[in-house]
Design a protein around this motif. Structure first.
Motif, PDB file in Angstrom:
ATOM      1  N   ALA A 112      -7.383 -13.737  33.289  1.00 40.66           N
ATOM      2  CA  ALA A 112      -6.772 -13.658  31.963  1.00 40.66           C
ATOM      3  C   ALA A 112      -7.112 -14.882  31.127  1.00 40.66           C
ATOM      4  O   ALA A 112      -7.469 -14.770  29.945  1.00 40.66           O
ATOM      5  N   ALA A 113      -7.012 -16.081  31.731  1.00 43.24           N
ATOM      6  CA  ALA A 113      -7.305 -17.309  30.993  1.00 43.24           C
ATOM      7  C   ALA A 113      -8.784 -17.387  30.609  1.00 43.24           C
ATOM      8  O   ALA A 113      -9.123 -17.765  29.472  1.00 43.24           O
ATOM      9  N   ALA A 114      -9.670 -17.044  31.545  1.00 46.08           N
ATOM     10  CA  ALA A 114     -11.108 -17.106  31.259  1.00 46.08           C
ATOM     11  C   ALA A 114     -11.497 -16.108  30.168  1.00 46.08           C
ATOM     12  O   ALA A 114     -12.285 -16.432  29.263  1.00 46.08           O
ATOM     13  N   THR A 115     -10.959 -14.906  30.222  1.00 40.94           N
ATOM     14  CA  THR A 115     -11.281 -13.888  29.215  1.00 40.94           C
ATOM     15  C   THR A 115     -10.754 -14.293  27.847  1.00 40.94           C
ATOM     16  O   THR A 115     -11.414 -14.075  26.820  1.00 40.94           O
ATOM     17  N   LEU A 116      -9.558 -14.889  27.811  1.00 43.29           N
ATOM     18  CA  LEU A 116      -9.001 -15.351  26.537  1.00 43.29           C
ATOM     19  C   LEU A 116      -9.861 -16.455  25.942  1.00 43.29           C
ATOM     20  O   LEU A 116     -10.124 -16.473  24.727  1.00 43.29           O
ATOM     21  N   LEU A 117     -10.341 -17.380  26.783  1.00 44.18           N
ATOM     22  CA  LEU A 117     -11.212 -18.451  26.305  1.00 44.18           C
ATOM     23  C   LEU A 117     -12.543 -17.894  25.804  1.00 44.18           C
ATOM     24  O   LEU A 117     -13.059 -18.317  24.755  1.00 44.18           O
ATOM     25  N   LEU A 118     -13.096 -16.931  26.536  1.00 47.59           N
ATOM     26  CA  LEU A 118     -14.355 -16.319  26.098  1.00 47.59           C
ATOM     27  C   LEU A 118     -14.194 -15.606  24.763  1.00 47.59           C
ATOM     28  O   LEU A 118     -15.093 -15.659  23.905  1.00 47.59           O
ATOM     29  N   ALA A 119     -13.072 -14.934  24.563  1.00 47.62           N
ATOM     30  CA  ALA A 119     -12.832 -14.241  23.302  1.00 47.62           C
ATOM     31  C   ALA A 119     -12.805 -15.230  22.136  1.00 47.62           C
ATOM     32  O   ALA A 119     -13.379 -14.964  21.070  1.00 47.62           O
ATOM     33  N   ALA A 120     -12.144 -16.377  22.338  1.00 43.59           N
ATOM     34  CA  ALA A 120     -12.085 -17.398  21.275  1.00 43.59           C
ATOM     35  C   ALA A 120     -13.476 -17.939  20.969  1.00 43.59           C
ATOM     36  O   ALA A 120     -13.845 -18.122  19.801  1.00 43.59           O
ATOM     37  N   ILE A 121     -14.273 -18.189  22.008  1.00 46.01           N
ATOM     38  CA  ILE A 121     -15.638 -18.686  21.804  1.00 46.01           C
ATOM     39  C   ILE A 121     -16.491 -17.646  21.087  1.00 46.01           C
ATOM     40  O   ILE A 121     -17.278 -17.981  20.180  1.00 46.01           O
ATOM     41  N   ILE A 156     -22.796 -18.252  25.486  1.00 50.07           N
ATOM     42  CA  ILE A 156     -21.738 -18.493  26.482  1.00 50.07           C
ATOM     43  C   ILE A 156     -20.871 -17.246  26.646  1.00 50.07           C
ATOM     44  O   ILE A 156     -20.530 -16.842  27.760  1.00 50.07           O
ATOM     45  N   PHE A 157     -20.518 -16.623  25.522  1.00 44.08           N
ATOM     46  CA  PHE A 157     -19.694 -15.407  25.569  1.00 44.08           C
ATOM     47  C   PHE A 157     -20.401 -14.301  26.337  1.00 44.08           C
ATOM     48  O   PHE A 157     -19.786 -13.633  27.183  1.00 44.08           O
ATOM     49  N   SER A 158     -21.689 -14.090  26.052  1.00 45.61           N
ATOM     50  CA  SER A 158     -22.439 -13.020  26.709  1.00 45.61           C
ATOM     51  C   SER A 158     -22.553 -13.261  28.211  1.00 45.61           C
ATOM     52  O   SER A 158     -22.410 -12.329  29.018  1.00 45.61           O
ATOM     53  N   THR A 159     -22.793 -14.510  28.598  1.00 43.24           N
ATOM     54  CA  THR A 159     -22.911 -14.830  30.023  1.00 43.24           C
ATOM     55  C   THR A 159     -21.583 -14.597  30.749  1.00 43.24           C
ATOM     56  O   THR A 159     -21.527 -13.944  31.796  1.00 43.24           O
ATOM     57  N   GLY A 160     -20.509 -15.151  30.182  1.00 42.91           N
ATOM     58  CA  GLY A 160     -19.201 -14.980  30.804  1.00 42.91           C
ATOM     59  C   GLY A 160     -18.744 -13.536  30.815  1.00 42.91           C
ATOM     60  O   GLY A 160     -18.167 -13.056  31.804  1.00 42.91           O
ATOM     61  N   MET A 161     -19.010 -12.814  29.730  1.00 38.50           N
ATOM     62  CA  MET A 161     -18.587 -11.420  29.659  1.00 38.50           C
ATOM     63  C   MET A 161     -19.386 -10.557  30.630  1.00 38.50           C
ATOM     64  O   MET A 161     -18.851  -9.563  31.168  1.00 38.50           O
ATOM     65  N   SER A 162     -20.633 -10.908  30.875  1.00 37.75           N
ATOM     66  CA  SER A 162     -21.431 -10.171  31.867  1.00 37.75           C
ATOM     67  C   SER A 162     -20.807 -10.288  33.244  1.00 37.75           C
ATOM     68  O   SER A 162     -20.698  -9.297  33.984  1.00 37.75           O
TER      69      SER A 162
END
Length: 267
Positions: free
Chosen positions: A58-67, A82-88
């Motif tokens: 939850a925390a990682a996804t929330l941070l990725l959304a903000a980025i 960064i968003f694309s890498t983390g979301m993958s």
């Protein structure tokens, strides 16, 4: 440099904000459940790994959304990378969870049946109260009776939790020689649940797994769509960066040139 397609950017930002909202709600519900388990003084050692994973995701996804929102709003490439890498990685994690649940669903019937048959020894009326306490609660919750053979698992002393609370089609008349009629003075027929508890438990577990798979599938589609939009925005940004600059000169007028002859002489 011209801006990214407005419709593409708007769609990405809306979906990313939705992901951020869902991540915040997930974090909040996880925190609430964590606190509830502590307040009820239940043993949560076997749940601590799942709770930790829920917090982290939850925390990682929330941070990725903000980025991601920051990168799209400012037409900046590095936050979107960064968003694309983390979301993958997140999409792969959700896909793994879906596959694991599908595998568990195929094994749930055998696992639950074997464990419960070995735990509850029939006839149940000869077992001690401690061993069948959980079964009594299960019969009230799932509206079932017995383990695998229905009321017959109780022998001659059918427990009162098998009695139907309402007039349901899943109920059958209790045997007249059962202990249920010992204190029965109304003269009517006592109805008991027909379905054994193991099939009822398997059915509810399957229903829960199907619900979780449906939810995770929608999350997978949402995350995958947002990932594709982020990649499309990055493609547009990269194309604009590779376009050579064009300069205007006031001296570049029609007729201000001379043609060369065959030998390279100016005519």
């Amino acid at each position: 440099m011209s801006e990214v397609n407005a419709c593409l950017k708007r769609s990405f930002m809306i979906l990313t904000c939705l992901i951020g909202l869902l991540s915040g709600l997930t974090f909040g519900f996880t925190s609430f459940g964590h606190g509830l388990l502590h307040s009820t003084e239940e043993d949560i050692e076997h749940m601590i790994v799942l709770i930790t994973v829920m917090y982290a995701v939850a925390a990682a996804t929330l941070l990725l959304a903000a980025i991601g929102v920051y990168g799209a709003a400012n037409d900046t490439s590095w936050p979107l990378i960064i968003f694309s890498t983390g979301m993958s990685l997140t999409v792969l994690f959700v896909a793994f969870d879906i596959m694991a649940m599908l595998v568990f669903k195929t094994m749930a019937t055998e696992i639950l049946s074997d464990e419960n048959r070995g735990y509850w020894v029939t006839p149940l009326d000869t077992a001690n109260e401690t061993s069948i306490a959980g079964l009594k609660e299960l019969q009230e919750i799932l509206m079932c009776c017995g383990v695998d053979q229905g009321y017959q698992d109780w022998g001659e002393h059918i427990h009162h939790t098998c009695v139907c609370a309402e007039d349901l089609t899943e109920c059958i008349p209790a045997p007249m020689n059962s202990s249920l009629y010992g204190n029965h003075t109304s003269g009517g027929t006592i109805m008991i649940y027909k379905q054994p508890c193991i099939p009822a438990l398997v059915y509810h577990v399957h229903h829960l797994i199907d619900t979780l798979i449906a939810i995770l599938s929608m999350v997978f589609i949402l995350l995958s769509t947002t990932l594709v939009l982020a990649i499309l925005i990055l493609v547009q940004l990269r194309r604009k960066l590779n376009v050579p600059p064009v300069y205007y000169s006031a001296e570049a007028k029609a007729g201000n040139y001379s043609s060369l002859g065959e030998n390279g002489d100016i005519e």
